[in-house]
Design an enzyme around this catalytic site. Structure first.
Site, PDB file in Angstrom:
ATOM      1  N   LYS A   9      28.959 103.558 -37.252  1.00 16.43           N
ATOM      2  CA  LYS A   9      28.980 104.750 -38.095  1.00 16.43           C
ATOM      3  C   LYS A   9      28.964 104.322 -39.553  1.00 16.43           C
ATOM      4  CE  LYS A   9      28.892 109.238 -37.897  1.00 16.43           C
ATOM      5  NZ  LYS A   9      27.771 109.903 -37.235  1.00 16.43           N
TER       6      LYS A   9
ATOM      7  N   SER B 256      24.109 112.828 -34.632  1.00 14.05           N
ATOM      8  CA  SER B 256      25.494 113.133 -34.962  1.00 14.05           C
ATOM      9  C   SER B 256      25.759 114.620 -34.696  1.00 14.05           C
ATOM     10  CB  SER B 256      25.802 112.736 -36.402  1.00 14.05           C
ATOM     11  OG  SER B 256      27.156 112.375 -36.529  1.00 14.05           O
TER      12      SER B 256
END
Length: 619
Positions: free
Chosen positions: A204, A405
């Site tokens: 991430k 996401s």
């Protein structure tokens, strides 16, 4: 015998006159009404454009980016026009409609594709348009592409034409995929801004520019894997369309200096010699060739043609009947209502609810082109889709350029997920940033102090240093959201959270890679998604497609106020730091946008915001 009244005769005369006048008035009004009715009937039967002549060339002059829908509201467009901004965009649905209709139209015998003004367009959308161009060619008609030069996006479409022509002084520029990002750790240190990152997901990397001076090894690994796969898709598509052997594009790039020398330094000839284009012709030569192949226009000055806009206006869809409802989720995801171009949690949920309550809509397609954003906004959309499925209406997700996401979060409540091979998806991870500007304030002589009844009162105050206890609470909440995210994905993909965790961790995948890992059901086009929804909704062959979009709001803001205590201070300090440095407009704009985004987080009214965003896009 009584004498008649003195004025009896005049009264009789006046009465007779009035009756004649009234009858004349009624007759004239009736004739006028009849004339209006006849005129309306004539207009009704003669409405619409004049019939096209045979041997008409359809001219598709691409203007701006090709998007899922036009961004902004009516007032945004009006303000842009007042300011003199001429940012144009085209909708993918319109381009596909025109290409597929022209393939069946006997009066359209060819297409002239002009690409000079094509703006930033994602690879998945380019593949949709390229496939539609091939469907047109399959009808036995020809597409001639012409450009003064071709960048990578423009050339992708030109390569899918029957023939690609270029101006003799033009060039084909293929520079591959990838990106260079700005990293602000040192700059933020100079500003006195501390960035506290809380995240789950090894890959991430959204927030790395704010906490580091370069990408982490994990980010490099993931991006290399992604970009190499996308580049292989691009080059494979172009080589197949141009009927060139696999690997030919990379050979040209690798041998470019020697090949340009062999072409005498002529970049146009280089493209021709290496079969990247079919001919070097000027615009007037293009016009003359089209006249010879087709027919002259009425005024005899050019070839017989119809523009993209004119031809699109001829396409009429039935207004009644059962339909597939399409909802566009394009842009970053936010909590509240928002205009097209941003996925508002409240507004998009309302559109889904509207589709669910419409008896004529038998199935829903969610077309996703979003890198994510707010967790709460994403969940609002996902929940509404879940309710739609519970109500008996099937939901099919069609992934466009990006569905990562939060864009993947909203895709988890569906009967089928269809992605393009070049879709950027995955990035299943969560993070939160807590910027603090206490050192900024100290540098300008401002000190913050006060008395509170609990330690939580100042926990999210950006004027104070981050409290370790608050950061610990934040980490627990982010861990919980990640577990919920992977749990939802596991249920949707019919597997376990542990297995999803192995392919999650915030890592991005192409659509093809996601299919290999079970994150999508199959690879396919937008048309495949529409057909799947129609089949699941038990619709016949001639179903309607209805786009569920927000009505323009009278209360839509004309301008957004972008001030705030910390944001204004940080922005001023940013200007001071970068003032002595000469930056190109592109670099300066990017730095201002990314640092303003960080400053905006500090001005949020909530103590923190959980974010599911990949900070990624289609190359």
């Amino acid at each position: 015998m009584a004498k008649p009244p003195r004025f009896a005769a005049p009264r009789r005369w006046f009465g007779a006159f009035w009756r004649v006048l009234d009858a004349t008035r009624r007759t004239l009004l009736n004739l006028l009404l009849l004339a209006i009715i006849v005129a309306l009937v004539v207009v009704w039967f003669k409405r619409g454009p004049a019939p096209m002549l045979e041997k008409t060339a359809l001219v598709i002059d691409l203007k701006g980016a090709i998007l899922e829908q036009h961004a902004g509201g009516a007032r945004d467009t009006a303000l842009a026009q007042v300011r003199g901004d001429k940012t144009e965009t085209m909708q993918l649905r319109d381009v596909l409609t025109v290409l597929d209709a022209a393939a069946k139209d006997a009066d359209v015998d060819r297409i002239v594709l002009r690409t000079d003004d094509l703006g930033p367009t994602g690879l998945a959308v380019l593949r949709e348009v390229g496939a539609a161009m091939k469907r047109f060619e399959a009808s036995g008609k020809q597409i001639t592409a012409w450009g003064s030069s071709y960048d990578q996006r423009q050339y992708y479409l030109a390569a899918h034409a029957s023939e690609a022509w270029m101006h003799p002084y033009g060039m084909v520029l293929l520079d591959g995929f990838g990106r260079y990002r700005n990293y602000y750790r040192d700059a933020l240190d100079k500003l006195g801004v501390s960035v506290n990152l809380v995240r789950v997901g090894t890959y991430k990397s959204f927030a790395e520019p704010y906490i580091a001076n370069g990408p982490s090894p994990a980010a490099k690994e993931a991006e290399s894997f992604l970009y190499n796969a996308l580049w292989a898709t691009y080059t494979g598509d172009v080589e197949a369309a141009r009927k060139q052997p696999a690997g030919s594009i990379m050979k040209v790039i690798d041998d470019l200096p020697a090949r340009l020398t062999a072409a005498g330094g002529d970049i146009g000839k280089l493209a021709l010699d290496n079969k990247m284009v079919d001919a070097l012709k000027t615009a007037d030569e293009l016009r003359q060739t089209m006249v010879e192949r087709g027919a002259k226009s009425v005024d005899g000055k050019t070839f017989r043609q119809v523009s993209f806009e004119q031809y699109l206006s001829r396409q009429v869809q039935p207004l009644t009947g059962d339909a597939v409802g399409v909802i566009i989720a394009q842009g970053e995801i936010v909590d509240a209502a928002s205009p097209p171009g941003t996925v508002g949690g409240l507004s998009t949920a309302e559109l889904i609810r509207k589709a669910r309550q419409d008896d004529a809509i038998k199935a829903v397609v969610l077309r996703v082109d979003s890198p994510g954003g707010s967790v709460f906004g994403s969940e609002l959309v996902r929940r509404e889709l879940e309710l739609t499925r519970s109500a008996g209406k099937p939901v099919v997700v069609s992934m466009g350029n990006v569905a990562a996401s939060g864009g993947y979060w909203i895709s988890t409540s569906s009967d089928e997920v269809i992605a393009d091979a070049a879709t950027v998806t995955g990035s299943i991870g969560v993070f939160a940033l807590l910027p603090t500007a206490d050192k900024v304030l100290e540098k300008v002589g401002v000190h913050t102090a006060g008395t509170t009844t609990t330690w939580l009162a100042g926990a999210g105050d950006p004027r104070l240093p981050a409290d370790p206890r608050f950061l610990a609470l934040l980490q627990q909440n982010i861990d919980h959201i990640y577990a919920d995210f992977t749990g939802k994905v596991a249920v949707a993909r019919k597997t376990t959270p542990a297995k999803i965790n192995e392919i999650a961790q915030g890592r991005v995948w192409t659509g093809a890679q996601a299919k290999e890992r079970g994150l999508v059901d199959r690879l396919g086009s937008y048309g495949d998604a529409l057909q799947s929804a129609a089949t699941r909704g038990k619709l016949g062959k001639d179903y309607r497609v209805v786009y569920i979009e927000p009505e323009p709001s009278k209360l839509q803001r004309v301008l957004d106020a972008v001030t705030g205590g910390v944001a204004s201070i940080v922005t001023e300090r940013v200007d001071q730091v970068f003032a002595p440095v000469t930056l190109t407009p592109k670099v300066a704009t990017e730095a201002q946008r990314e640092l303003s985004w960080l400053a905006g987080l500090a001005d949020e009214r909530k103590p923190f915001t959980a974010i599911v965003h990949c900070m990624c896009g289609s190359p």
